[in-house]
Design a protein around this motif. Structure first.
Motif, mmCIF file in Angstrom:
data_model
loop_
_atom_site.group_PDB
_atom_site.id
_atom_site.type_symbol
_atom_site.label_atom_id
_atom_site.label_comp_id
_atom_site.label_asym_id
_atom_site.label_seq_id
_atom_site.Cartn_x
_atom_site.Cartn_y
_atom_site.Cartn_z
ATOM 1 N N ARG A 27 0.826 -1.201 0.000
ATOM 2 C CA ARG A 27 0.000 0.000 0.000
ATOM 3 C C ARG A 27 0.866 1.259 0.000
ATOM 4 N NH1 ARG A 27 -4.120 -2.327 4.617
ATOM 5 N NH2 ARG A 27 -5.257 -3.767 3.262
ATOM 6 N N ALA A 28 0.304 2.324 -0.573
ATOM 7 C CA ALA A 28 1.053 3.576 -0.715
ATOM 8 C C ALA A 28 1.366 4.215 0.632
ATOM 9 C CB ALA A 28 0.261 4.548 -1.591
ATOM 10 N N GLY A 29 0.513 3.978 1.652
ATOM 11 C CA GLY A 29 0.708 4.626 2.929
ATOM 12 C C GLY A 29 1.719 3.954 3.845
ATOM 13 N N TRP A 30 2.409 2.927 3.358
ATOM 14 C CA TRP A 30 3.377 2.199 4.189
ATOM 15 C C TRP A 30 4.510 3.138 4.580
ATOM 16 C CZ3 TRP A 30 3.428 -2.505 6.434
ATOM 17 C CH2 TRP A 30 4.645 -3.008 6.902
ATOM 18 N N GLY A 31 4.794 3.230 5.887
ATOM 19 C CA GLY A 31 5.801 4.163 6.353
ATOM 20 C C GLY A 31 6.856 3.504 7.231
ATOM 21 N N ALA A 32 7.715 4.341 7.829
ATOM 22 C CA ALA A 32 8.824 3.840 8.632
ATOM 23 C C ALA A 32 8.329 3.074 9.858
ATOM 24 C CB ALA A 32 9.719 5.006 9.055
ATOM 25 N N ALA A 33 7.270 3.571 10.491
ATOM 26 C CA ALA A 33 6.741 2.881 11.672
ATOM 27 C C ALA A 33 6.187 1.508 11.299
ATOM 28 C CB ALA A 33 5.657 3.738 12.321
ATOM 29 N N ASP A 34 5.532 1.441 10.122
ATOM 30 C CA ASP A 34 5.010 0.149 9.654
ATOM 31 C C ASP A 34 6.153 -0.831 9.404
ATOM 32 O OD1 ASP A 34 2.224 1.006 9.490
ATOM 33 O OD2 ASP A 34 2.909 2.241 7.830
ATOM 34 N N GLU A 35 7.224 -0.340 8.771
ATOM 35 C CA GLU A 35 8.357 -1.212 8.471
ATOM 36 C C GLU A 35 9.019 -1.708 9.756
ATOM 37 O OE1 GLU A 35 10.999 -3.446 6.273
ATOM 38 O OE2 GLU A 35 9.157 -2.427 5.614
ATOM 39 N N GLN A 36 9.080 -0.837 10.767
ATOM 40 C CA GLN A 36 9.667 -1.254 12.038
ATOM 41 C C GLN A 36 8.844 -2.368 12.680
ATOM 42 O OE1 GLN A 36 10.075 1.909 14.879
ATOM 43 N NE2 GLN A 36 11.177 0.667 16.364
ATOM 44 N N ALA A 37 7.505 -2.223 12.637
ATOM 45 C CA ALA A 37 6.638 -3.264 13.189
ATOM 46 C C ALA A 37 6.801 -4.574 12.427
ATOM 47 C CB ALA A 37 5.185 -2.793 13.151
ATOM 48 N N PHE A 38 6.962 -4.477 11.102
ATOM 49 C CA PHE A 38 7.154 -5.678 10.284
ATOM 50 C C PHE A 38 8.463 -6.382 10.654
ATOM 51 C CE2 PHE A 38 9.031 -7.366 6.254
ATOM 52 C CZ PHE A 38 8.220 -8.486 6.151
ATOM 53 N N GLN A 39 9.535 -5.609 10.833
ATOM 54 C CA GLN A 39 10.822 -6.203 11.190
ATOM 55 C C GLN A 39 10.754 -6.873 12.566
ATOM 56 O OE1 GLN A 39 13.377 -6.581 9.186
ATOM 57 N NE2 GLN A 39 12.313 -5.479 7.529
ATOM 58 N N GLN A 40 10.004 -6.265 13.489
ATOM 59 C CA GLN A 40 9.830 -6.882 14.806
ATOM 60 C C GLN A 40 9.088 -8.204 14.698
ATOM 61 O OE1 GLN A 40 7.859 -3.776 17.019
ATOM 62 N NE2 GLN A 40 9.778 -2.696 17.475
ATOM 63 N N TRP A 41 8.111 -8.247 13.808
ATOM 64 C CA TRP A 41 7.369 -9.497 13.595
ATOM 65 C C TRP A 41 8.283 -10.566 13.012
ATOM 66 C CZ3 TRP A 41 6.175 -11.971 8.907
ATOM 67 C CH2 TRP A 41 5.287 -13.049 9.020
ATOM 68 N N LEU A 42 9.139 -10.178 12.059
ATOM 69 C CA LEU A 42 10.076 -11.139 11.475
ATOM 70 C C LEU A 42 11.003 -11.717 12.537
ATOM 71 C CD1 LEU A 42 11.171 -9.431 8.114
ATOM 72 C CD2 LEU A 42 9.638 -11.382 8.388
ATOM 73 N N GLN A 43 11.480 -10.869 13.439
ATOM 74 C CA GLN A 43 12.454 -11.303 14.435
ATOM 75 C C GLN A 43 11.815 -12.064 15.592
ATOM 76 O OE1 GLN A 43 14.480 -7.705 15.554
ATOM 77 N NE2 GLN A 43 15.053 -7.229 13.422
ATOM 78 N N ALA A 44 10.489 -11.997 15.708
ATOM 79 C CA ALA A 44 9.820 -12.647 16.841
ATOM 80 C C ALA A 44 9.880 -14.163 16.757
ATOM 81 C CB ALA A 44 8.364 -12.176 16.916
ATOM 82 N N ASP A 45 10.020 -14.702 15.552
ATOM 83 C CA ASP A 45 10.028 -16.163 15.388
ATOM 84 C C ASP A 45 10.760 -16.490 14.095
ATOM 85 O OD1 ASP A 45 9.164 -18.906 14.643
ATOM 86 O OD2 ASP A 45 7.838 -18.709 16.370
#
Length: 368
Positions: A27-45
């Protein structure tokens, strides 16, 4: 097409998370905060990263599928959805009837897949995320381009499918092609559209509060909300037919489901007000759907202030009006919008006015 398999069916929750993240990241509205949350999800497991990477591989395979395979997948998906819907509406059988095997629905959803579609196609219809994935894939543009003409300029545009646009002065629009439709968002100005016919990919023009849908035709659309008394939309047809509706903001097929639509044929035009309310069908004026193509603009009993504003769209006239009574005078006639000297000569003969010098130009005043 030989991507590794996605996680097994008992990890449906992870599969849903992967798809949710994938859709959100497009989506066009994807921002830095969204990317940070995504990276945290990747690292969680550790399984998150591998599952996401596998989905991206499958998605690339889907985008690389040949057109005939995609067409077959579309037909089969529609057939499968209809069968599932019919199965859900079937009354329950008597208690003595044997229960359906636990994998029956899954078998139904997979059995129609052609072997040539491979794993990439199977991913689209596996688990409850299939329809969402397909819709997301369909929503990805295959062509996007913005066009704008400068003040006093006309612009010819050739689109990838052979359709042609001609933009009048000070016109801005955006063209977006999808796999199942073609769309133009007319921000302001006016343009003539010569559309190549394609029943599988209708052509939509979204202009202010109005939507126009065609398959193949030639027509014009005017939307100039910046001009006083001209915040509506005018549509005129030269060839073929167009369907005009009051727009609810939804693009594409949603336009066809709004009540109160009007169908225009060759030689007809219609006006809509600023809220999208459609007027009655009218014949196209004698000068055609877009006299500006021949560098002509016409007025019929038009307030002088509005006529002057129309001239200003094409270039500076050096003329001003400060008297409301003069602004309300009515002008009729056909003019070359780039020929300001002739306009200055004609105005005192066409209306009870005089031109008097002021700082920066001439003021149109009343005769004394």
């Amino acid at each position: 097409m030989n991507a590794p398999p996605l996680p097994p069916d008992d990890t449906a929750g992870l599969r849903q998370q992967v798809l949710d993240w994938f859709v959100r990241r497009q989506r066009a509205g994807w921002g830095a905060a969204d990317e940070q949350a995504f990276q945290q999800w990747l690292q969680a497991d550790a399984t998150h990263g591998s599952a996401y990477a596998q989905w991206e591989q499958h998605w690339s395979a889907i985008d690389a599928m040949p057109a005939d395979a995609i067409a077959q997948l579309r037909r089969n998906l529609a057939h499968d959805k209809a069968q599932l819907s019919a199965a859900q509406q079937t009354p329950p059988r008597a208690a003595t009837a044997p229960a359906a095997p636990a994998g029956a629905i899954t078998g139904l959803r997979r059995r129609w897949l052609l072997p040539s579609l491979g794993m990439a196609a199977a991913v689209v219809v596996t688990s409850g995320t299939g329809l969402l994935a397909w819709q997301h894939w369909q929503a990805q543009p295959v062509f996007r381009q913005a066009y704008a003409s400068q003040r006093g300029q006309q612009l010819e545009v050739q689109l990838p499918d052979g359709s042609q646009l001609r933009l009048d002065t000070a016109t801005r629009l955006e063209v977006v092609y999808y796999r199942d439709r073609r769309e133009v968002l007319l921000h302001e100005g006016q343009a003539v559209f010569s559309v190549q016919a394609s029943a599988q990919r209708p052509f939509h023009v979204l202009s202010g509060p109005v939507g126009i849908t065609v398959v193949g035709t030639r027509f014009s659309v005017r939307y100039t909300p910046g001009l006083a008394g001209s915040d509506g939309v005018r549509v005129a047809v030269e060839e073929g037919q167009v369907r005009v509706v009051r727009r609810d903001g939804a693009p594409g097929a949603a336009l066809a489901q709004i009540a109160g639509a009007q169908t225009l044929g060759a030689g007809q035009q219609i006006n809509a007000d600023g809220q999208g309310r459609l007027g009655s069908l009218q014949p196209v004026a004698a000068e055609g759907i877009a006299a500006w193509r021949e560098h002509r603009i016409s007025f019929v009993n038009t307030p002088l202030s509005q006529a002057l504003a129309e001239f200003e769209r094409y270039g500076s006239t050096g003329l001003t009006i400060s008297d409301p009574a003069v602004a309300a005078l009515r002008l009729s006639g056909t003019f070359d919008p780039s020929d300001t000297p002739t306009l200055r000569k004609l105005l005192p003969h066409a209306l009870p006015v005089r031109l008097q010098p002021v700082a920066g130009g001439l003021e149109i005043g009343a005769l004394r």
